[in-house]
Design a protein around this motif. Structure first.
Motif, mmCIF file in Angstrom:
data_model
loop_
_atom_site.group_PDB
_atom_site.id
_atom_site.type_symbol
_atom_site.label_atom_id
_atom_site.label_comp_id
_atom_site.label_asym_id
_atom_site.label_seq_id
_atom_site.Cartn_x
_atom_site.Cartn_y
_atom_site.Cartn_z
ATOM 1 N N UNK A 85 0.842 -1.193 0.000
ATOM 2 C CA UNK A 85 0.000 0.000 0.000
ATOM 3 C C UNK A 85 0.872 1.235 0.000
ATOM 4 N N UNK A 86 0.666 2.053 -0.995
ATOM 5 C CA UNK A 86 1.372 3.331 -0.969
ATOM 6 C C UNK A 86 0.495 4.320 -0.230
ATOM 7 N N UNK A 87 1.169 5.216 0.492
ATOM 8 C CA UNK A 87 0.428 6.178 1.311
ATOM 9 C C UNK A 87 -0.600 6.959 0.499
ATOM 10 N N UNK A 90 -3.726 4.966 -0.209
ATOM 11 C CA UNK A 90 -4.549 4.761 0.970
ATOM 12 C C UNK A 90 -5.347 6.037 1.263
ATOM 13 N N UNK A 91 -4.648 7.154 1.151
ATOM 14 C CA UNK A 91 -5.284 8.441 1.409
ATOM 15 C C UNK A 91 -6.422 8.682 0.417
ATOM 16 N N UNK A 101 -8.638 1.000 3.236
ATOM 17 C CA UNK A 101 -7.678 0.283 2.416
ATOM 18 C C UNK A 101 -6.997 -0.734 3.322
ATOM 19 N N UNK A 102 -7.256 -2.014 3.106
ATOM 20 C CA UNK A 102 -6.663 -3.032 3.978
ATOM 21 C C UNK A 102 -5.359 -3.543 3.400
ATOM 22 N N UNK B 112 -8.272 13.057 7.191
ATOM 23 C CA UNK B 112 -9.169 12.406 6.235
ATOM 24 C C UNK B 112 -10.004 11.326 6.924
ATOM 25 N N UNK B 113 -9.367 10.568 7.818
ATOM 26 C CA UNK B 113 -10.100 9.489 8.496
ATOM 27 C C UNK B 113 -11.190 10.037 9.408
#
Lengths: 222, 222
Positions: A85-87, A90-91, A101-102, B112-113
């Protein structure tokens, strides 16, 4: 009652292992590629959709774009799963709207809990609640089984709405009674059993039935 | 801006995390969980962030007390910790936290979360309100100035459609179709329900009026 999850992954072993992890709470409908989507959305009314982010033809975001414009998409949360997962990905997933995003490295239990947490939020806000052939539409307060309109009283509708929003459960009787009448008393517990038995008669064509066992209210397959 | 409560025993954490959050939220910080619980009795927030490790009462303990507080509005609760081990995250989700925030999380992702869950929560308590009258669509309840008013399902549906159309007028045919799902309801039946509704909300500043040949609408009393 189990929740329904559509899971798209080009690796069938990934699908099988997730099915095992989630089997107590979910019916997992798996498919190997995104071309199955239009028919999957039409035949199933999922409570969540999980997409492998890295797939050969389209990536997860591209599939997502296709899903949200599909006329049969019911607005349920769409989540992604990926080995790396790239940051920024995920964002982006989170900003796309309440999703997540798991990472495949997450402990299986956590995948389950995170899914349940997203779905719990969704069931509270969803305008239409669908569980197999039963559908409660909060825009019209109509309850239908297949195409038949079911005539419920206001209290019955309240009970059904609470039960559906709390799936996969379990719900304690006390919690339900408190939500319906404001306080949990022996008298209200008695009323609840009467309402539930009337509801089961009216909802006989549903594939599930509301059962009261010990202190719990459960929905189980007939 | 949305109101956020952030509880953390470490002054340094309180300062650094609120600095990030304050760009988007109205943050109220508490170093003592008990003083936060005292505030919660009379104040409502859009989201609550709890540090997991606190000496007096840990985040899980605070969590339990929040959900048992009658004035708690059900807003999303986040658990926050620098201990990002699997067991700590799992326990957070098991408790019902809407998300787990690790201290290594980038500021942008943190915001964001929190934001995405608040948006969900706001859709989450679907309600219609007008002049002190409130229809809670999830629980099918109606309130006038926070006092529960008992309605029948038909009355609830009539009011629901009138509020949705307000300030426009709704034709009698369209109301009948939406409420009764047929076209054969007698005028006298409709008028009886409307009369009953108006008597149940005598002090409301609106009343339901019937305009012959045009339809039915809500009108402010003079």
């Amino acid at each position: 009652m189990k929740l329904k999850l559509i899971y798209i992954d080009d690796s069938s072993s990934n699908i099988e292992s997730l099915k095992l992890i989630l089997e107590d709470e979910f019916n997992v409908v798996g498919a190997g590629d995104q071309s199955a989507f239009p028919s999957l959305l039409k035949d199933h009314s999922p409570h969540a959709i999980l997409l492998d982010f890295h797939m050969p033809v389209m990536n997860g975001f591209e599939v997502y774009e296709k899903i949200v414009i599909d006329k049969n998409y019911n607005g349920c949360p769409v989540l992604f799963i990926s080995g790396d997962i790239q940051d920024d990905n995920r964002l982006k997933a989170i900003k796309l709207g309440g999703m997540d995003f798991f990472s495949r490295s997450l402990p299986p239990q956590e995948v389950k809990f995170r899914l349940l947490s997203r779905i719990r939020l969704h069931l509270q806000s969803a305008a239409v609640l669908t569980f197999d052939n039963l559908c409660l539409d909060k825009n019209t307060f109509a309850v239908t089984i297949g195409t038949d309109l079911i005539d419920l009283t206001l209290i019955e509708l309240r009970v059904l709405s609470f039960i559906l929003r709390s799936q996969p459960g379990p719900i304690s009787k006390g919690q339900l009674v408190k939500a319906i009448w404001g306080e949990s008393s022996v008298q209200n517990l008695g009323k609840l059993s009467v309402h539930v038995s009337h509801m089961n008669t009216k909802l006989a064509a549903w594939k599930h039935e509301i059962r009261m066992r010990d202190d719990l209210v459960l929905v189980s397959k007939i | 801006m949305k109101d956020l409560a952030y509880v953390d025993d470490s002054k340094d954490n309180l300062d650094s995390v609120s600095l990030v959050l304050e760009s988007c939220f109205n943050v109220e910080t508490f170093q003592n969980p008990l003083s936060f619980l005292n505030v919660l009795v009379q104040k409502q927030f859009n989201a609550i962030l709890l540090d997991v490790h606190m000496p007096l009462l840990d985040g899980f303990g605070v969590f339990e007390r929040i959900v048992n507080e009658p004035n708690y509005n059900g807003c999303p609760i986040f658990l926050l910790s620098s201990d990002e081990t699997d067991s700590n995250r799992l326990k957070s989700f098991e408790f019902g936290a809407v998300d787990f925030i690790g201290r290594s999380m980038m500021p942008e992702e943190l915001i964001a979360r929190v934001e995405s869950k608040i948006i969900y929560f706001e859709k989450n308590s679907p309600a219609l309100e007008l002049g002190g009258l409130k229809l809670d669509l999830n629980n099918v309840r109606s309130y006038y100035n926070n006092i529960d008013i008992r309605l029948t399902l038909i009355e609830f549906k009539i009011l629901f459609h009138l509020l949705k159309t307000f300030p426009e007028i709704i034709s009698k045919e369209s109301l009948v179709r939406k409420v009764w799902s047929n076209n054969s309801t007698l005028d006298s039946t409709i008028y009886t329900h409307i009369y009953n509704l108006n008597s149940k909300f005598k002090n409301w500043k609106y009343e339901i009026v019937i305009e012959r040949s045009k339809g039915i609408k809500l009108l402010e009393k003079i």
